[in-house]
Design a protein around this motif. Sequence first.
Motif, PDB file in Angstrom:
ATOM      1  N   GLY A 271       6.650 -11.046  11.857  1.00  0.00           N
ATOM      2  CA  GLY A 271       7.707 -10.098  11.540  1.00  0.00           C
ATOM      3  C   GLY A 271       8.797 -10.577  10.609  1.00  0.00           C
ATOM      4  O   GLY A 271       9.853  -9.957  10.550  1.00  0.00           O
ATOM      5  N   SER A 272       8.589 -11.656   9.860  1.00  0.00           N
ATOM      6  CA  SER A 272       9.706 -12.255   9.137  1.00  0.00           C
ATOM      7  C   SER A 272       9.849 -11.842   7.680  1.00  0.00           C
ATOM      8  O   SER A 272      10.848 -12.174   7.039  1.00  0.00           O
ATOM      9  CB  SER A 272       9.587 -13.785   9.196  1.00  0.00           C
ATOM     10  N   ILE A 273       8.902 -11.138   7.101  1.00  0.00           N
ATOM     11  CA  ILE A 273       8.942 -10.840   5.675  1.00  0.00           C
ATOM     12  C   ILE A 273      10.080  -9.862   5.351  1.00  0.00           C
ATOM     13  O   ILE A 273      10.393  -8.962   6.116  1.00  0.00           O
ATOM     14  CB  ILE A 273       7.586 -10.273   5.199  1.00  0.00           C
ATOM     15  N   ILE A 274      10.684 -10.066   4.186  1.00  0.00           N
ATOM     16  CA  ILE A 274      11.693  -9.166   3.626  1.00  0.00           C
ATOM     17  C   ILE A 274      11.063  -8.475   2.422  1.00  0.00           C
ATOM     18  O   ILE A 274      10.391  -9.119   1.607  1.00  0.00           O
ATOM     19  CB  ILE A 274      12.957  -9.941   3.212  1.00  0.00           C
ATOM     20  N   SER A 275      11.267  -7.158   2.292  1.00  0.00           N
ATOM     21  CA  SER A 275      10.645  -6.451   1.182  1.00  0.00           C
ATOM     22  C   SER A 275      11.472  -5.219   0.821  1.00  0.00           C
ATOM     23  O   SER A 275      12.617  -5.066   1.267  1.00  0.00           O
ATOM     24  CB  SER A 275       9.206  -6.062   1.541  1.00  0.00           C
ATOM     25  N   THR A 276      10.898  -4.346   0.011  1.00  0.00           N
ATOM     26  CA  THR A 276      11.514  -3.091  -0.396  1.00  0.00           C
ATOM     27  C   THR A 276      10.514  -1.958  -0.158  1.00  0.00           C
ATOM     28  O   THR A 276       9.312  -2.202  -0.001  1.00  0.00           O
ATOM     29  CB  THR A 276      11.885  -3.102  -1.884  1.00  0.00           C
ATOM     30  N   THR A 277      10.992  -0.734  -0.180  1.00  0.00           N
ATOM     31  CA  THR A 277      10.066   0.390  -0.005  1.00  0.00           C
ATOM     32  C   THR A 277       9.042   0.421  -1.140  1.00  0.00           C
ATOM     33  O   THR A 277       7.866   0.709  -0.911  1.00  0.00           O
ATOM     34  CB  THR A 277      10.829   1.726   0.042  1.00  0.00           C
ATOM     35  N   HIS A 278       9.477   0.112  -2.353  1.00  0.00           N
ATOM     36  CA  HIS A 278       8.552   0.169  -3.492  1.00  0.00           C
ATOM     37  C   HIS A 278       7.474  -0.900  -3.374  1.00  0.00           C
ATOM     38  O   HIS A 278       6.288  -0.638  -3.612  1.00  0.00           O
ATOM     39  CB  HIS A 278       9.320  -0.002  -4.799  1.00  0.00           C
ATOM     40  N   ASP A 279       7.871  -2.116  -2.993  1.00  0.00           N
ATOM     41  CA  ASP A 279       6.882  -3.188  -2.841  1.00  0.00           C
ATOM     42  C   ASP A 279       5.905  -2.891  -1.711  1.00  0.00           C
ATOM     43  O   ASP A 279       4.698  -3.158  -1.824  1.00  0.00           O
ATOM     44  CB  ASP A 279       7.577  -4.526  -2.587  1.00  0.00           C
ATOM     45  N   LEU A 280       6.395  -2.344  -0.599  1.00  0.00           N
ATOM     46  CA  LEU A 280       5.493  -2.007   0.500  1.00  0.00           C
ATOM     47  C   LEU A 280       4.511  -0.918   0.082  1.00  0.00           C
ATOM     48  O   LEU A 280       3.329  -0.958   0.448  1.00  0.00           O
ATOM     49  CB  LEU A 280       6.290  -1.566   1.724  1.00  0.00           C
ATOM     50  N   SER A 281       4.979   0.046  -0.682  1.00  0.00           N
ATOM     51  CA  SER A 281       4.079   1.075  -1.192  1.00  0.00           C
ATOM     52  C   SER A 281       2.972   0.452  -2.036  1.00  0.00           C
ATOM     53  O   SER A 281       1.787   0.787  -1.890  1.00  0.00           O
ATOM     54  CB  SER A 281       4.860   2.091  -2.033  1.00  0.00           C
ATOM     55  N   ARG A 282       3.345  -0.467  -2.899  1.00  0.00           N
ATOM     56  CA  ARG A 282       2.360  -1.108  -3.777  1.00  0.00           C
ATOM     57  C   ARG A 282       1.385  -1.967  -2.980  1.00  0.00           C
ATOM     58  O   ARG A 282       0.187  -1.996  -3.270  1.00  0.00           O
ATOM     59  CB  ARG A 282       3.076  -1.936  -4.840  1.00  0.00           C
ATOM     60  N   PHE A 283       1.882  -2.657  -1.973  1.00  0.00           N
ATOM     61  CA  PHE A 283       1.012  -3.505  -1.160  1.00  0.00           C
ATOM     62  C   PHE A 283      -0.009  -2.670  -0.403  1.00  0.00           C
ATOM     63  O   PHE A 283      -1.218  -2.953  -0.445  1.00  0.00           O
ATOM     64  CB  PHE A 283       1.855  -4.328  -0.182  1.00  0.00           C
ATOM     65  N   TYR A 284       0.431  -1.628   0.295  1.00  0.00           N
ATOM     66  CA  TYR A 284      -0.512  -0.826   1.081  1.00  0.00           C
ATOM     67  C   TYR A 284      -1.464  -0.047   0.176  1.00  0.00           C
ATOM     68  O   TYR A 284      -2.632   0.147   0.523  1.00  0.00           O
ATOM     69  CB  TYR A 284       0.238   0.097   2.036  1.00  0.00           C
TER      70      TYR A 284
END
Length: 384
Positions: A271-284
């Motif tokens: 549970g430690s990662i820091i991200s953004t909504t845009h990066d999470l969208s790109r990852f998934y």
Amino acid sequence: MGVSGRRRRRLLVPVGLAALLVVASTGLTAAAAPSRADPLQQQVDAIHDTGTVGVLAEVTSPGTRDIARAGTAEMGSGKPMPQNGRFRIGSATKTFTAAVMLQLVSEGRVSLGDTVQRWLPGVVHGNGNDGSRITVRELLQHTSGVPEVLPYIPALGSADGYRTERFRSYTPEQLVGLAMRTPPEFPPGTDWSYSNTNYILAAMIIQRATGRSWAQEVDDRIIRPLGLTGTGVPGAFPFITGPHARSYADFGTDTSTDVTALDPSMAVGSGSIISTTHDLSRFYAALLGGRLLAPAQLDAMTTTMPAPELGDGLRYGLGVGEIPLSCGGSYFGHVGELLGYHSWVGATRDGTRTAVVYTTSDGDADTQQAMGTLMDEELCGSHS
């Protein structure tokens, strides 16, 4: 052991997934629609109206990217939520960890049938816990029975504990040792129970198999190849750099505590990662679109089983949940929580449409249900 006899865990656990089951089974009536014309903004306003400090959502599909926000970036201020602000993604980290492990499986360096004992001799033992009976697949699937470590982390349990322990660092070995004070939930492979300890162990196995830290492998295999410039693995660094909204936790009281600063080492792998909504969208989108895993490994990740602890109809694969849609079918994603930051990320089966929403304070059951409504409505594509 039945679900009713298990300790209920709130922090870092996808408790919000159960709320979506209500949304999916009864239709999209959980959140009242505000008067604004934009549907995404209506949904974000509905979440904010449940009592959260700040909310931001992003929905993407081929050629489009929609963002809506409500509330403020800091309690008592007029600062708007940053449009690409960074936040602690909590248990959505598990999808990153599972993806790295499955890449190692594809390379023949790890097998899902390997035992924990093979990679981490003597680490899982005592009080009936036995790493020789637990496989890598069972860790990623939450069917290992390994007990939860979170009750032993004071910073996550109360405002006083947070103030006293927020800068305390843990090693993975220390965390697993704390968890081993508790007997297993059930014999490995016989039931399902969410435990962050599973993914701490997975991170340790990744390090043992590669000779490099879990953080290095996540960075080299996912973050840098996808150009996720707002995403990072902070280790024990307690602050969020760059644009971000502050986070608040109430610890079950009527008083909010600013919990933005936190040493996240207690959540390595889980549970430690820091991200953004845009990066999470790109990852998934990349993950479900087949750009990170070979077909066999993506199939293994998205082959799900019932997760009765979360509610009827909810299923879990390897690092991803499968959530039913009210319009039929399902999507894959994860809920995340780490002290005040609550997030929900999901993508359609082919990764062509994604939705991410996060809040910066605890809210309540209505908040979770409103977040579930947003995910359901947007991933059904009713506003494409």
